[in-house]
Design an enzyme around this catalytic site. Structure first.
Site, PDB file in Angstrom:
ATOM      1  N   VAL A 163       0.836  -1.198   0.000  1.00 58.39           N
ATOM      2  CA  VAL A 163       0.000   0.000   0.000  1.00 58.39           C
ATOM      3  C   VAL A 163       0.875   1.254   0.000  1.00 58.39           C
ATOM      4  O   VAL A 163       0.612   2.214  -0.736  1.00 58.39           O
ATOM      5  CB  VAL A 163      -0.965  -0.004   1.197  1.00 58.39           C
ATOM      6  CG1 VAL A 163      -1.656   1.348   1.349  1.00 58.39           C
ATOM      7  CG2 VAL A 163      -2.003  -1.108   1.044  1.00 58.39           C
ATOM      8  N   ALA A 216       2.296   1.873  -3.456  1.00 56.81           N
ATOM      9  CA  ALA A 216       1.320   2.375  -4.417  1.00 56.81           C
ATOM     10  C   ALA A 216       0.870   3.788  -4.089  1.00 56.81           C
ATOM     11  O   ALA A 216       0.616   4.592  -4.986  1.00 56.81           O
ATOM     12  CB  ALA A 216       0.103   1.450  -4.461  1.00 56.81           C
ATOM     13  N   GLU A 217       0.781   4.095  -2.804  1.00 57.81           N
ATOM     14  CA  GLU A 217       0.240   5.393  -2.387  1.00 57.81           C
ATOM     15  C   GLU A 217       1.258   6.526  -2.520  1.00 57.81           C
ATOM     16  O   GLU A 217       0.934   7.606  -3.013  1.00 57.81           O
ATOM     17  CB  GLU A 217      -0.252   5.319  -0.935  1.00 57.81           C
ATOM     18  CG  GLU A 217      -1.500   4.463  -0.735  1.00 57.81           C
ATOM     19  CD  GLU A 217      -2.753   5.136  -1.273  1.00 57.81           C
ATOM     20  OE1 GLU A 217      -2.681   6.314  -1.677  1.00 57.81           O
ATOM     21  OE2 GLU A 217      -3.801   4.476  -1.301  1.00 57.81           O
ATOM     22  N   SER A 218       2.466   6.302  -2.042  1.00 60.86           N
ATOM     23  CA  SER A 218       3.425   7.423  -1.983  1.00 60.86           C
ATOM     24  C   SER A 218       4.824   7.076  -2.456  1.00 60.86           C
ATOM     25  O   SER A 218       5.695   7.951  -2.455  1.00 60.86           O
ATOM     26  CB  SER A 218       3.520   7.913  -0.535  1.00 60.86           C
ATOM     27  OG  SER A 218       4.134   6.904   0.278  1.00 60.86           O
ATOM     28  N   TYR A 245      -5.004   0.571  -9.395  1.00 59.86           N
ATOM     29  CA  TYR A 245      -4.431   0.617  -8.045  1.00 59.86           C
ATOM     30  C   TYR A 245      -4.559  -0.741  -7.355  1.00 59.86           C
ATOM     31  O   TYR A 245      -3.589  -1.254  -6.783  1.00 59.86           O
ATOM     32  CB  TYR A 245      -5.156   1.693  -7.237  1.00 59.86           C
ATOM     33  CG  TYR A 245      -4.801   1.730  -5.772  1.00 59.86           C
ATOM     34  CD1 TYR A 245      -3.750   2.505  -5.312  1.00 59.86           C
ATOM     35  CD2 TYR A 245      -5.541   1.005  -4.841  1.00 59.86           C
ATOM     36  CE1 TYR A 245      -3.428   2.542  -3.960  1.00 59.86           C
ATOM     37  CE2 TYR A 245      -5.230   1.036  -3.495  1.00 59.86           C
ATOM     38  CZ  TYR A 245      -4.169   1.808  -3.057  1.00 59.86           C
ATOM     39  OH  TYR A 245      -3.861   1.833  -1.719  1.00 59.86           O
TER      40      TYR A 245
END
Length: 237
Positions: A61, A64-66, A154
């Site tokens: 996560v 993928a997020e940051s 995502y």
């Protein structure tokens, strides 16, 4: 002093940027060093274990997020490593935007939120990851058939990275669902184009075969100057 000017003077010091892009206020990262990827990865095991979430999933996560950037801010205002919206963080008792730029705080809140989604969806990783991106309201409203391209990409990226990280939970069914939903999205686009551009009168056209049934096989039908069309319009006459 006008209220707008007061806001412009106060909000930047409180972790927000000035008005831009149609009056949107976005958080501003602190002017301070941010932790390296190795430092972030070193924090994850303890936090993941405390919440009962697999390290492999938390790391997927974050990636993928940051991409392990603790100072990341999205165009929507999501903050930090796990891209938390301030409103979501407030549900877990974090009311300060500056606190979300702290790597450890962000990881704790993001992992806690991820755990709640896993509990809600009975450890269905596909639905939990989808809800983390699109929001559980969207997942529930569509009966887990979210067709937002961003969410589908995502979800697939997180699940594939989770497997690469050594995650052991089954993900094949979730990945198949994502690919099926992507197909539904394309089919919906085709239907919208047909509805917009296709002459409705064409929908009433009928066709009838012009050859005997054995010849209707494309392998048996030989094209050429003397060949007949396999089908013709039935005018009803």
């Amino acid at each position: 002093m006008p209220l707008l000017l007061v806001l412009l003077l106060i909000l930047p010091s409180a972790g927000w940027c000035s008005l831009s892009d149609g009056q949107r206020l976005l958080p501003v990262a602190p002017d301070a060093p941010r932790p390296s990827r190795a430092e972030v990865e070193a924090m994850v095991p303890e936090i993941a274990k405390a919440r009962g979430v697999e390290e492999a999933l938390v790391l997927a996560v974050i990636a993928a997020e940051s991409n392990f950037n603790a100072h990341a801010v999205s165009h929507a205002g999501a903050v930090g490593l796990m891209q938390l919206m301030p409103a979501t963080a407030a549900d877990y008792g974090i009311g300060s935007v500056e606190a979300l730029f702290d790597a450890r705080t962000n990881l704790r809140v993001g992992t806690r939120h991820l755990k709640r989604l896993l509990n809600k969806y009975n450890n269905d990783y596909g639905r939990a990851v989808m809800a983390y991106n699109a929001g559980e309201g969207v997942v529930d409203r569509t009966n887990s058939r979210v067709t937002y391209l961003e969410t589908l990409n995502y979800t697939e990226a997180v699940l594939l990275q989770y497997v690469r990280n050594g995650g052991q939970a089954p993900t094949q069914a979730a990945l198949r669902q994502v690919r099926a939903l992507r197909g539904m999205r394309h089919a919906g686009g085709v239907r919208r184009l047909m509805k917009r551009y296709l002459d409705p009168s064409l929908l009433s056209l009928k066709v009838k075969p012009t050859l005997d049934l054995p010849s209707l096989s494309p392998r048996l039908h030989e094209p050429g100057p003397a060949s007949q069309p396999m089908f013709e319009l039935d005018t009803g006459r």
